[in-house]
Write a protein that holds these residues in place. Structure first.
Motif, PDB file in Angstrom:
ATOM      1  N   GLY A 108       0.829  -1.166  -0.092  1.00  0.00           N
ATOM      2  CA  GLY A 108       0.172  -0.051  -0.101  1.00  0.00           C
ATOM      3  C   GLY A 108       0.889   1.280   0.048  1.00  0.00           C
ATOM      4  N   GLN A 166       7.913  -2.033   0.519  1.00  0.00           N
ATOM      5  CA  GLN A 166       7.620  -0.968  -0.533  1.00  0.00           C
ATOM      6  C   GLN A 166       8.206  -1.630  -2.063  1.00  0.00           C
ATOM      7  N   ASN A 167       9.114  -2.264  -1.936  1.00  0.00           N
ATOM      8  CA  ASN A 167       9.652  -3.186  -3.041  1.00  0.00           C
ATOM      9  C   ASN A 167       8.537  -4.183  -3.463  1.00  0.00           C
ATOM     10  N   ALA A 168       7.318  -3.745  -3.955  1.00  0.00           N
ATOM     11  CA  ALA A 168       6.221  -4.603  -4.060  1.00  0.00           C
ATOM     12  C   ALA A 168       6.353  -5.704  -5.003  1.00  0.00           C
ATOM     13  N   GLN A 175       9.387  -7.482  -5.688  1.00  0.00           N
ATOM     14  CA  GLN A 175      10.152  -8.615  -5.030  1.00  0.00           C
ATOM     15  C   GLN A 175       9.088  -9.124  -3.962  1.00  0.00           C
ATOM     16  N   ARG A 199      -0.442  -2.720 -10.686  1.00  0.00           N
ATOM     17  CA  ARG A 199       0.626  -2.281 -11.340  1.00  0.00           C
ATOM     18  C   ARG A 199       0.631  -0.889 -11.452  1.00  0.00           C
ATOM     19  N   TYR A 228       1.509   0.597  -7.658  1.00  0.00           N
ATOM     20  CA  TYR A 228       2.536   0.366  -6.942  1.00  0.00           C
ATOM     21  C   TYR A 228       3.759  -0.246  -7.540  1.00  0.00           C
ATOM     22  N   LEU A 229       3.774  -0.628  -8.784  1.00  0.00           N
ATOM     23  CA  LEU A 229       4.758  -1.126  -9.697  1.00  0.00           C
ATOM     24  C   LEU A 229       5.189  -0.126 -10.801  1.00  0.00           C
ATOM     25  N   ALA A 230       6.229   0.345 -10.688  1.00  0.00           N
ATOM     26  CA  ALA A 230       6.558   1.340 -11.709  1.00  0.00           C
ATOM     27  C   ALA A 230       6.748   0.911 -12.896  1.00  0.00           C
TER      28      ALA A 230
END
Ligand SMILES: Nc1ncnc2c1ncn2[C@@H]1O[C@H](COP(=O)(O)OP(=O)(O)OP(=O)(O)O)[C@@H](O)[C@H]1O
Ligand SMILES: Nc1ncnc2c1ncn2[C@@H]1O[C@H](COP(=O)(O)OP(=O)(O)OP(=O)(O)O)[C@@H](O)[C@H]1O
Ligand SMILES: [Mg+2]
Ligand SMILES: [Mg+2]
Lengths: 240, 330, 372, 428, 258
Positions: free
Chosen positions: A41, A199-201, A203, A235, A238-240
């Motif tokens: 989140g 934060q490293n969603a 992985q 995506r 949270y996922l750049a």
């Protein structure tokens, strides 16, 4: 209230507050034994608050938390910890004036057997040789990343049944980050249940069995790791 | 001038040491509570005072029952000091429960506990006074004399530049008992898990509780030990000086707190050292200031002298004599 | 405090006498003694006043030995119309500012215990005292020490309060004048219990006599600790040592202690004995020297009050009248002292007595009686 | 019931009407029962109510000043206890100013000071020495006592002298941190007190423990000021000045620097805030308030000695600050008022009442337990109760909130004008 | 043109050498990254530049003037401000006040002027508030203006630190792990922000970061520290493929992510 549940940890509809400010609203999640579950989140969504509510640092106003068949939402933090729930807190929270060795020892505070403590400490040193080099340095003077290693090591010293990690990769060099995820997997394989906030969603979702997405204090999505990773919303957010 | 000072030195050392060890043990109570809660426990001096009174009461009771004559003095002493220590220990735990724990629960600012501690201090002083006055009509209580055998150190004949020094047997008692207490405490804090738990709680309560440490229990134990030491010292004080009143805790409290800071607050060995040093300094100043200043400043300046030394120490070593400089990692 | 009080409980007109002394804090024993003494005086003479249709009440306040509190209390007393006079103050430091308030309100004060010279030297018409001034008691002690006890080297200790240092200074100056050598003049801190530092110095100087200006709480310990240090010469002090507590604290060491007191030995006169007995019965405590002083201070006020009532045709007098009447009291015969007030408000009959503890018992033996 | 309150809360008119009614009723109460402390306190309570009313700031100030400067003294003047009330009022004024000074040091700058009364002492002695013949004992020139007219000048002199002492204290203190500071300040306070109590020899500067008596009362255009109701206005005026200064400073650049230093020294330094200057400013300004009030105190008492400036007094001022709510200006004022009124009025009344009860009902209380002696005990219990139930202080500190909507508008406007002048490259 | 030069900079803690003989030149208006394994001495390096620690030896020159021996606030006044790895906000002040404190050294308002209520001082303060609001807007905290800084979530606190630092209008801005605690999306936004700052605020930026996406994307040059020593420096592409760096720091797959 504590109806029989089959999940290892079950969080039912909890509301948590910081004095007047509501940080969680009806958060609902569960973890089964042996799982790795991740909670993702954006900033301020309530991830840390969820962990704190489980560990007893924040007391939920409503709802229940059932761990291993026991209602723990009213427990004091040390009791929860005694049940086998460990937390790597956000911002590391190393005891600044204790030495590295003492910081680790205190992780195993409830363990009486000296050999067990020594054994576990060896294992932590295996993962993080830097800690062994700095046994007598005060925790507070370690570099940020070193402190993060210490915080993780400290939690491992407890050998908990449920390990909750609040952004364990923060401040770590990429090479160590990889290693952290390896350790998590290894622990999990040995039977430890894991709740991971990252934060490293990308992985996190890769190693997680399941994941939850939390937004402004409520769970808005859940599913297994792959599902979530493919989810458009996730995506985008949270996922750049 | 120098000759005068040297002549008196042995006596000054003995007297200073007596007062100093009393400061030292009370200082430890401050340091322990401070170390764990970062609270200046103003009530601690009054716990010490209460200990002295409890000791006196027990002593009077024993005397009333005729034990004082029947038992060896040392046994009576042990009974008195143990009872007083336990009672004040419990008192300390009670104070923590009533006045400090509720504040912690409510996440009150650190300094608000200062208010309750001042309140407790007033209450204790008056309660003890009422009880003493009800019983004896006077709140200044003089205990039956014990251990007042007088010794003279015949230094003069051996070392002619010294004067003879005198002391009472109570001095030896005070010295031995405080040393035992200090060693026991030092071992407890440095060699047991409790010590580490105490330091952890002091540094970060929330995280300590994540480590399965029962924070409230640790704090209670700390209060118990600190207060019991204070109470036991009260008994020593009563035996050494004979006379106590409900206000002894106030002045002694300030001095002991000063001693704790001098040694480096939060540091137990520092508190011991600071206490002894303060006692010696004061005694030295009281007996020599007017000699040194040719009468311009007399013994009345002894506290000024002590405080100036303290301030100087802190200027050059801001963390106290034994305190370790905490270099903050940025 | 809002009901009209002029009609007392039995139809009598109420007149109040205020009292101010420390009832809590370090010198509460002394303050309490003053209050209880005054209380007893009023009870003793209640009948007389009832006959004339008045009821006397004591309004006792705690000044806590604190000037601020004293002044605030003084305002309270001043604003209570029924209060016509005040027994008060133990401490000069409290008496001085408080009496400014009394004086503004024409309220007479009779002090049982403030010995500082300034108190009456300001020549306020409302300010009186019945005890001796420092500049009488101190020198009287010095005369005795030098002439009778033949002390040539004297070590003076004082407690750095207005009372203690006032007295000690007067003693020192007179002793010097008489040719004695002052080998030390040192201050201690009130409230402490360990005076070994000063005493080491004192004993090392081998004086013939140690003088202490201060009260028993410290005095008793100084006596004891001086004896422990091996000093067995005479120790002398002022009326602040004139208390049973001195003996209690010093124990056997008290032998050989001399003191000057402004209070006569109550136990010597029949009147005094009766007073002591009654006091004990009433309050369950032994008399302190200041008990009798409280009693006599109130007695002087009551005398003046009676005069004022008579002078006012039996009606309740004004404060001005009471003030004048009190100042004009002559030959009041109290339990401890006779009182005639001079134009400053000092007592002409104030006497100084010299006592000696020959054994560990209170009261000590009277050695001399000195009039002005 | 709650609906009723809500309605009141919503309507300004209702609030004003109710408030005025309250003032009139309690005012009348005091008028009719002039000796009733309770009536007096109820009237004073209106100030607290005023604080919580939903009115604009200026109106509140004006009303408050009118009540304290006109209404209260006027009504009280019909009472026999007039001077008592005004005496209490004066003390409240004095201590409020001091507490506000300490609040700068403790509440804003986060420096724990246990010796604050020293500055009050310095102020008091500054006036006392020169307004009595004490000065002639060591000053080779000048005629002493100085006239009462110099009082007004001395208020400012004392402010400066106290500020200098504040800086003197500050210099060693700057090296030490956190609670070490507490003990250094405590020591400083004690040193000052002992010096004042002993400086009668070799040179007689303070007259030692005998204190300085017969201090000249102030005069105002030839009128000598001596009674409490007159001092009340002096204290009140200085208090207003102090409150103005504090209010303005709190949200000034300096005020922010204090709070920044309190919250995080290292970050504050990294933002360009000089530690030394900032802390010294806190000490100096805080001390100067005390110094001013010291002059008033000396003039009012006409006598000073060192017993008025003990460590216990310092802790009392600290209690006012913490009890009221650290950093909170209204809180600190309330804290000071509560402590002073408790200690000088309410406790005395309670103990009088208790002893009246006991004598009326013929209960004989042993002298050891007589209510007169219980003031500190009751005070202690009250302190504990207050602290436990108002953990953040009586009126907790709240950060001032800015009007975001207004800011937003201003910012947009500024952006527009920037665009118009349109040269670009300026800052954000 | 070089704005900052570092010469032979060394720091020892007792027996531990945290940085050893570091040399660097930083171009005006550039973005430089300092990377390296945990405990390599990066933060220590920042601490020396900002005078929080004093170097054991070596020199730091800002526009040719040495900064060694100054106090932290003086360094700040010379134009270097920073953020902290372990966040250091003024927790009991509001978000807006935090930014206003950042503006401290540029505000020409004096407290005496404030007391006298001089109109121009009021104007200064008003303008300062507007500017502060703009800054908050800029770092995306416009909805938390009146919140206590301590109550913000971790990521928001990081952004506030950046806001506070740029409020000081620095010539050189040091960012210590600005992206820690941010998710990739947020990091992307931060990346843009840093870019933007460089152009708009005319500031030279040095940053420490473990997020290689960010570093590689925006850095003009990169310095790599290991065990206190400079082991490599150059353009992102050179560093990415430097063997030593991969071995000590990057690991195999780190860069290819995302
Ligand atoms: N001590 C506090 N007091 C008041 N509000 C708080 C406090 N801590 C957190 N909050 C608020 O609670 C909400 C949730 O915060 P939380 O720390 O759980 O977020 P998070 O998901 O962990 O965010 P981040 O990714 O930044 O760590 C936020 O809006 C935050 O502002
Ligand atoms: N005050 C100090 N006392 C002792 N050692 C210190 C101190 N500060 C830093 N160190 C040590 O110096 C080394 C460099 O620390 P530094 O904080 O600069 O590392 P870093 O490169 O910032 O690492 P990270 O990426 O983990 O933050 C570390 O090994 C640390 O333990
Ligand atoms: Mg978080
Ligand atoms: Mg770092």
């Amino acid at each position: 209230m504590a109806e029989a549940s089959n999940h290892f940890l079950e969080v039912n509809q909890i509301d948590s507050f910081y004095s007047q400010i509501q940080a969680l609203e009806g958060v609902d999640l569960y973890i089964d034994k042996g799982e790795i579950v991740t909670l993702i989140g954006s900033n301020g969504a309530g991830k840390s608050t969820t962990l704190k509510s489980i560990s007893g640092q924040v007391r939920p106003k409503n709802g229940s938390i059932i761990f291993d068949g026991q209602e723990i939402s009213k427990f004091q933090a040390h009791k929860t910890a005694l049940l086998g729930i460990a937390q790597v807190p956000e911002g590391r929270r190393i005891f600044p004036r204790l030495t590295v060795r003492e910081n680790l020892q205190i992780g195993a505070f409830s363990v009486k057997d000296k050999h067990v403590i020594a054994e576990r400490m060896e294992r932590v040193f295996n993962y993080f040789p830097r800690l062994k080099e700095r046994l007598n340095q005060r925790g507070g003077t370690m570099s940020g990343g070193e402190q993060q290693m210490l915080a993780i090591g400290r939690a491992l010293m407890m050998k908990p049944k449920l390990l909750m990690l609040d952004e364990p990769s923060m401040g770590l060099a990429p090479i160590i980050v990889e290693q952290i995820f390896d350790i998590i997997k290894e622990m999990n394989e040995e039977g430890m249940t894991i709740l991971l906030v990252e934060q490293n969603a990308y992985q996190a979702l890769q190693i997680a069995d399941r994941g939850y997405v939390i937004q402004t204090g409520s769970i808005v999505l859940d599913g297994n790791g792959d599902e979530l990773m493919k989810n458009e919303q996730v995506r985008a957010a949270y996922l750049a | 001038m120098l000759a005068h000072i040297i002549q008196n030195l042995p006596q000054v050392l003995i007297d200073g040491l007596t007062l100093g060890v009393v400061y030292a043990v009370v200082a430890i109570g401050y340091t322990m509570v401070y170390g764990i809660l970062e609270l200046i426990n103003f009530a601690h001096g009054d716990v010490f005072m209460t200990g002295a009174f409890i000791g006196a009461i027990v002593l009077f009771l024993l005397m009333g029952m005729g034990f004082l004559a029947a038992l060896p003095a040392i046994l009576v002493f042990i009974i008195v000091i143990v009872i007083a220590a336990i009672a004040t220990g419990l008192l300390g735990v009670g104070i923590e429960r009533v006045a400090y724990r509720p504040l912690r629960k409510k996440n009150a600012p650190k300094l608000i506990a200062l208010i309750t501690s001042i309140g407790i201090s007033f209450v204790l002083e008056d309660l003890v006074r009422f009880i003493a006055e009800l019983k004896t009509g006077n709140y200044i209580v003089t205990a039956p004399p014990m251990f007042n055998h007088k010794f003279t150190l015949n230094l003069h004949s051996a070392l002619p530049f010294f004067n003879n020094a005198t002391f009472q047997s109570s001095f030896l008692l005070v010295l031995i008992v405080t040393i035992i207490m200090l060693i026991a405490l030092d071992l407890f804090v440095n060699k047991t898990k409790w010590g580490m738990a105490m330091r952890a709680v002091a540094q970060d309560r929330d995280t300590a509780s994540l480590m399965t440490i029962n924070v409230n229990r640790v704090i209670s134990v700390t209060f118990f030990i600190g207060s019991a030491l204070g109470g036991a010292t009260g008994v020593l004080f009563m035996i050494q000086y004979g006379t106590i009143d409900p206000y002894i805790g106030f002045i002694l409290g300030i001095k002991a707190f000063t001693a704790a800071v001098l040694g480096g607050i939060g540091n137990i060995r520092g508190a011991m050292f600071g206490g002894v040093m303060l006692g010696l300094l004061e005694m030295f100043a009281a007996s020599n200031l007017s000699i040194i200043t040719h009468g311009a400043m007399g013994a009345e300046y002894k506290d000024v002298f002590a405080f100036i030394i303290l301030i100087l120490v802190l200027i050059f070593k801001p963390e106290g004599l034994f305190g370790k400089a905490v270099v903050e990692k940025v | 405090a809002c009901s009209p009080k002029s009609g007392g409980s039995n139809g009598k007109t109420v007149i109040e006498i205020g009292s101010q002394s420390p009832l809590s804090g370090g010198s509460a024993t002394l303050g309490d003694a003053i209050r209880l003494g005054a209380k007893l005086a009023i009870e003793d003479r209640q009948k007389e006043f009832e006959k004339k249709g008045f009821q006397i009440k004591l309004k006792d306040l705690d000044d806590q030995g604190d000037p601020k509190k004293g002044v605030a209390n003084a305002q309270i007393l001043a604003s209570d119309k029924d209060v016509l006079a005040v027994v008060g103050h133990l401490n000069s430091g409290v008496a001085i500012p408080s009496s400014e308030v009394y004086n503004k309100n024409n309220l007479a004060m009779v002090s049982p215990a403030t010995t500082a010279t300034v108190v009456t030297d300001r020549k306020l018409p409302t300010v009186n005292r019945i005890c001796a001034r420092d500049d009488f008691q101190g020198p009287a002690g010095a005369n005795f020490a030098v002439k009778t006890l033949k002390a040539k080297k004297i070590f003076v200790i004082q407690d750095k309060t207005a009372y203690g240092s006032g007295l000690a200074e007067q003693f020192r100056d007179q002793a010097k004048k008489l040719g004695a050598e002052i080998v030390g003049y040192e201050g201690i801190t009130v409230g402490e219990k360990d005076f070994n530092g000063v005493l080491s110095q004192a004993v090392a100087k081998k004086p013939d006599l140690i003088y202490f200006g201060g009260v028993y709480a410290e005095g008793g310990l100084i006596i004891k600790q001086a004896r422990q240090k091996g000093f067995d010469g005479p120790i002398m002090g002022g009326d602040g040592l004139d208390s049973s507590s001195t003996v209690q604290i010093a124990g056997d060491s008290v032998k050989g202690v001399y003191l000057t007191s402004v209070a006569g030995d109550v136990s010597k006169t029949e009147k005094g004995q009766a007073f002591a007995k009654k006091y004990k019965k009433e309050f369950g405590k032994n008399v302190e020297s200041y008990s009798a002083y409280g009693y006599d201070a109130a007695g002087v006020i009551l005398d003046g009050l009676m005069k004022a009532i008579d002078g006012n045709d039996g009606k309740k007098p004004t404060r001005e009248q009471v003030t004048k009447a009190i100042r004009s009291v002559q030959n009041y015969d109290g339990v401890t002292t006779k009182v005639s007030l001079d134009d400053k408000g000092d007592n002409k009959f104030a006497k100084v007595y010299i006592y000696n503890f020959t054994e560990a018992k209170y009261p000590p033996v009277q050695k001399a009686e000195i009039s002005q | 019931m709650s609906a009723f309150f809500e309605k009141i809360a919503q309507s300004k008119k209702n609030q004003i009407i109710l408030f005025l009614t309250y003032v009139i009723v309690t005012g009348a109460g005091l008028f009719l029962l002039p000796d009733s402390t309770i009536a007096f306190l109820l009237l004073l309570f209106s100030i607290l109510i005023l604080y919580y009313l939903n009115l604009n700031l200026r109106a509140k100030w004006v009303t408050g000043i009118v009540i304290l400067a006109v209404v209260v003294p006027f009504i009280a003047s019909f009472s026999d206890s007039y001077q008592t009330y005004m005496e209490v009022g004066t003390l409240v004024g004095i201590y409020c100013a001091m507490a506000l000074g300490l609040n700068i040091v403790v509440g804003f700058a986060g420096l724990l000071d246990l010796g604050f009364i020293a500055f009050f002492a310095v102020g008091a002695y500054t006036y006392a020495i020169f307004a009595s013949d004490q000065a002639s004992k060591f000053m080779p020139f000048g005629h002493y006592p100085l006239s009462g007219g110099t009082f007004w000048i001395f208020i400012f002199i004392a402010a400066i002298v106290a500020a200098i002492f504040g800086i003197l204290l500050g210099v060693p203190v700057l090296r030490v941190r956190g609670d070490y500071l507490a003990i250094v300040t405590l020591g400083f306070g004690e040193i000052i007190r002992i010096l004042l109590n002993n400086m009668d020899h070799p040179i007689n500067i303070t007259n030692g423990s005998m204190g300085i008596a017969s201090i000249t009362p102030p005069s105002f255009f030839g009128i000598s000021i001596g009674s409490s109701n007159q001092f009340y206005y002096i204290a009140f005026a200085i208090f207003l000045l102090v409150i103005y200064v504090v209010r303005k400073l709190e949200y000034s650049k300096l005020g922010r620097a204090w709070k920044a230093v309190r919250d995080n020294e290292i970050a504050a330094q990294s933002m360009g805030i000089p530690l030394v200057k900032t802390k010294l400013a806190a000490f100096a300004i805080g001390a100067s308030f005390s110094g001013m009030m010291g002059v008033v105190f000396a003039a009012k008492q006409m006598f000073v000695d060192a017993t008025s400036f003990t460590y216990l007094e310092s802790t009392m001022v600290l209690v006012m600050v913490i009890l009221g709510g650290m950093g909170s200006v209204p809180g600190v004022i309330l804290g000071a008022a509560v402590v002073i009124i408790l200690r000088t009025q309410v406790l005395t009344n309670i103990s009088n009442w208790l002893s009246a009860m006991s004598s009326n009902y013929g209960i004989s209380i042993p002298p050891a337990l007589s209510p007169e002696k219980m003031q500190l005990l009751i005070f202690g219990i009250l302190l504990i109760v207050f602290a436990l139930y108002r953990t953040q202080g009586l009126i907790p500190h709240k950060n001032r909130k800015v009007d975001v909507a207004k800011l937003k508008k201003e910012s947009e406007q500024a952006a527009l004008t920037r665009k118009k002048t349109a040269s670009g490259g300026a800052d954000s | 043109m070089n704005i900052l030069e570092v010469k032979h900079l060394t720091k020892e803690f007792g027996g531990l050498t945290a940085t050893s003989d570091i040399n660097m030149t930083i171009k005006k208006n550039s973005i430089t990254a300092v990377i390296g394994p945990n405990g390599a001495g990066k933060t220590t390096f920042f601490n020396m530049i900002t005078a929080v620690y004093h170097p054991t030896s070596g020199d730091i020159l800002l526009n040719g003037k040495s900064l060694v021996g100054l106090k932290p606030h003086q360094v700040s006044q010379f134009g270097i401000t920073r953020t902290f790895q372990n966040i250091r906000l003024f927790e009991n002040m509001t978000v807006l006040e935090n930014v206003l404190v950042g503006m401290h050294q540029n505000l020409k308002s004096h407290w005496i002027g404030t007391l006298l209520q001089l109109p121009h001082i009021r104007k200064i303060e008003e303008n300062a508030r507007t500017t502060a609001y703009d800054i908050l807007n800029y770092v995306g905290l416009e909805n938390y203006v009146n919140e206590n800084a301590g109550n913000l979530a971790y990521g928001a606190q990081r952004r506030l630190e950046i806001g506070r630092a740029i409020a000081a209008k620095p010539k050189v801005l040091l960012l210590d792990e600005p992206a820690a605690g941010m998710n990739p999306k947020e990091t992307e936004r931060l990346t843009n922000l840093i870019h933007d700052m460089r152009t708009k605020l005319d500031v030279t930026i040095i940053l420490i970061e473990h997020d290689m996406n960010l570093v590689m994307k925006i850095s003009d040059s990169i310095y790599v520290l290991d065990h206190g020593e400079l082991i490599a420096s150059g353009k992102p592409n050179e560093i990415r493929n430097n063997k030593k760096v991969i071995e000590a720091y990057l690991g195999k797959g780190a860069v290819s992510n995302g």
